[in-house]
Scaffold this active site. Sequence first.
Site, PDB file in Angstrom:
ATOM      1  N   HIS A   1      19.426  18.232 -27.883  1.00 45.38           N
ATOM      2  CA  HIS A   1      20.069  19.911 -28.196  1.00 45.38           C
ATOM      3  C   HIS A   1      20.845  20.136 -26.881  1.00 45.38           C
ATOM      4  O   HIS A   1      20.434  20.188 -25.778  1.00 45.38           O
ATOM      5  CB  HIS A   1      18.998  20.758 -28.336  1.00 45.38           C
ATOM      6  CG  HIS A   1      18.559  20.434 -29.970  1.00 45.38           C
ATOM      7  ND1 HIS A   1      19.128  20.794 -30.875  1.00 45.38           N
ATOM      8  CD2 HIS A   1      17.249  19.774 -30.192  1.00 45.38           C
ATOM      9  CE1 HIS A   1      18.361  20.474 -31.869  1.00 45.38           C
ATOM     10  NE2 HIS A   1      17.538  19.869 -31.483  1.00 45.38           N
TER      11      HIS A   1
ATOM     12  N   CYS B   1      25.390  19.768 -29.402  1.00 44.64           N
ATOM     13  CA  CYS B   1      26.379  20.653 -29.619  1.00 44.64           C
ATOM     14  C   CYS B   1      27.009  20.921 -28.449  1.00 44.64           C
ATOM     15  O   CYS B   1      26.531  20.719 -27.294  1.00 44.64           O
ATOM     16  CB  CYS B   1      25.630  22.093 -29.951  1.00 44.64           C
ATOM     17  SG  CYS B   1      24.774  21.701 -31.434  1.00 44.64           S
TER      18      CYS B   1
END
Lengths: 564, 316
Positions: free
Chosen positions: B156, B198
């Site tokens: 992440h 991301c």
Amino acid sequence: MTLIYFLTFIVLLPCVHLDEAVKDDYSESLLIKPLPDGMIYNHFQFKTILHQDIEYLHLENHFDRFPLAIGNFISKNLIKELTFSLGRGHWKLNTWGYPLRYQPNGAELWVTLQNFNPNPWKSWKDITSTLSGLFCASLNFIDKAATTKPKFSLKPDGIFINDSYRPDNVFYASLAHEAVCTENLTPWKKLLPCFSKAGLASLLNAVQIFNSNYFALSLDVKSICRNPSCNETSTEITQSVQVVFNPPAMFEGKHRWSIVKFFGTSLKEECKLASSSKIYVETTVNDTDNSYNLSPLPETSIESDFQGEKRRFAVYDVKKMIEHNRNNNVNKFNIYSMYQKEYIYKKVNPPYITAHRYITGYGVYLGGITCRITNSLTKAQNVTYLDVIPWYLRIYIHTLSITSNNVEIKPSKLYHKPGKDRAQPHHIEIILELPPLSDTIITYDFERAFLKWTEFPPDANHGVYVGAATLTFQPTNFQNLTIHPEHTESLDPPTIKIKTENLLVSLPTPDFSMPYNVICLVSTVITLAFGPIHNLTTKRARIAIQSKEGSNLKDRIFKFFKRS
Amino acid sequence: MFSLICLIVCFSSISRCYGSNVDKVDNFFSKSKHTNNWAVLVCSSRYWFNYRHVANVLSIYRSVKRLGIPDSRIILMLADDMACNPRNTRPGTVFNNAHHQLNVYGDDVEVDYRGYEVTVKNFIRLLTGRVEDGTPRSKQLLTDESSNILIYLTGHGGDGFLKFQDSEEITSVELADAFEQMWQKQRYNEILLITETCQAESMAQQLYSPNIIGIGSSKIGEDSLSHHGDPTIGVYVIDRYTYYALEFLETVHSNSSKTLSSFLEVCPKKYCISTVTVRKDLFHRDPAQVPLTDFFGSVPKVNLMPTPKDEDLVTW
């Protein structure tokens, strides 16, 4: 040091070369034992014996069947004995009885170093890091704060010539949170002479054996007698795997089993390097009214008498059977077992000595550890209890109480080494006599220490694990013991080590987002304060001078329009 | 006048010379100087719901292993145990597809850093070679100035950072400094950095060391999305970029002539939904001339040394 080695090498070189009998031997076996509750216990054992004293292993420059990586590792770190194991799942002591080797969840390492090791702590650190690389395990987390040197509990397994055993050279550590999976099994299999390509090791298919109720993997190195007079020793390395399967879960509710179904593959090829390759199926409890039939029929059946305890085993010689199959153009080797009638579950008698440990108390400040040891024999039994508690659970030794059927009993020996923050765990060893038909409770309290912010594991709210306690004793009754047919020759009474459950303790965890909150809050306060203060300190206040203009009408009108 | 003619003739002959050898020279310089290949594959996410990150990294692991990089030269970091997780209904397996065609965990996997060992500190120490005393060889990146390294990071991330274990972060600046330290210590020849997070573009943005090509699965401000879920496992099993990258890598074999530029186009926006970004300015070769196996495989060039003469040999 190197010079000494070199000189010894020069001196001993001729003897090594003359002794043509120096050879290593490899044998493998699989013991299949139906457990009292219908589960099937599979114990794989791969044994390699090198006819060289473990202390002279550095003289050996050619390894045949003995794994080179382990050989170099032993001679580099001057190891006398090593026991390393990884486990997954919980061995149900009360229903399954005593296994051949008890391994709790997680990793466990127990090493005895050679007497002339110049720097034992450095060797210990090297051993943990080498093993962590060799077996893809996080053993490098074993540091001084996780290591103990047990006084009475861990007696050596192997031979120590001239009583050279010194308890000071023993190191012990366990990592209860260590995961066990394929990556540990892969390098373990690569130590075998036939890898996992042939022989019994080809049955160790990761996807199958991890889909089991219990799994344990181990590697043991010890010295054994080379001849009956025992004036010389050989080095023995035993690799074992223990798997417990639940047949009804795999055979649509039926109580039957087969090697192909358990391991997902049949035995296609024998390991030609093995001097013996056998499968034993224990048939002791094969009742007459509802017996199970083995197919193919065993070649032989042996009956072993282990100090008065009789066991029956069906024996399959893998090499002969594969050879026989090959001659008949059958390429499938399978053993399967079926009950003649419906399987009936029976009441299981628990072993006569069991131990269970649990956490008491509530909240995250104080707590306690209780271990309940049951002796269901009608005579007293001596046991040794070893408990290693991490430093962050501060043990109050004055709260230690040992009661048996609500009567306080005195231990014959009590050893306690208090923990030191970040340097040493709490170490408690108790030798006590369990009264006949008793329920003995050992209990003590602890206080949870505050850890530094960075010392918490990433999943701090999960809690921390406390490794299993060890209970060691010499059995007087062999009823619930698993007996390996190849081990019955030893005359010494065996020592049973059982483990309690691992404990999961929640620690007082801080609010980890606190620093960010503080930063945000402080920044806001500073910004709010900075503006006015900056204005006050950098701008000079001046009295505005009222202009005298605009007294006449024209100016007033002009000003009015300008404003609008 | 004569000298002028001479000069023209001379120049023209030089240029003719040059013209005939231009391909040779170009070929010489476009060829990689590497002699060995390494891969550092990192899944920095903990917890069961991040199953797809482990599947991502294992998919790449499988591909590089298939293309010839041995386990001893692959550093695999998995922050959590998914294969033998109690929640996994099929222990010992990790699937990157709901059809369960391929168990990417396999029967022969070596995880070098796992669980609590996957930290920013260990990752930086691994890259820069400043490991603790007694670290086993399998946990070290023993590269030299002629090593090509594939670094794949998944987890992440956000603008300028990648989360490790849900408790700490590595920033893009730290990563850039680590690469610079590697360059100064002559620990690499070329690096292919792939980030599947991301806002992955941000991880390559701060890099300033030469010979690095950085691929990010999404632009700054964009999320990198997962591909599909598996109802029998109950979680998403793979991310979009890795899914399509893997689909492409499955068509590559060790002698294949596929180039890096074709790899850069594996996931167009209509498949990925996020925009795949590439940072090429630090990389001196033309991606269209770089075989993919320079990073994903191990096709080493063997440099033969001249045979020493007898009198040069040191004898005892």
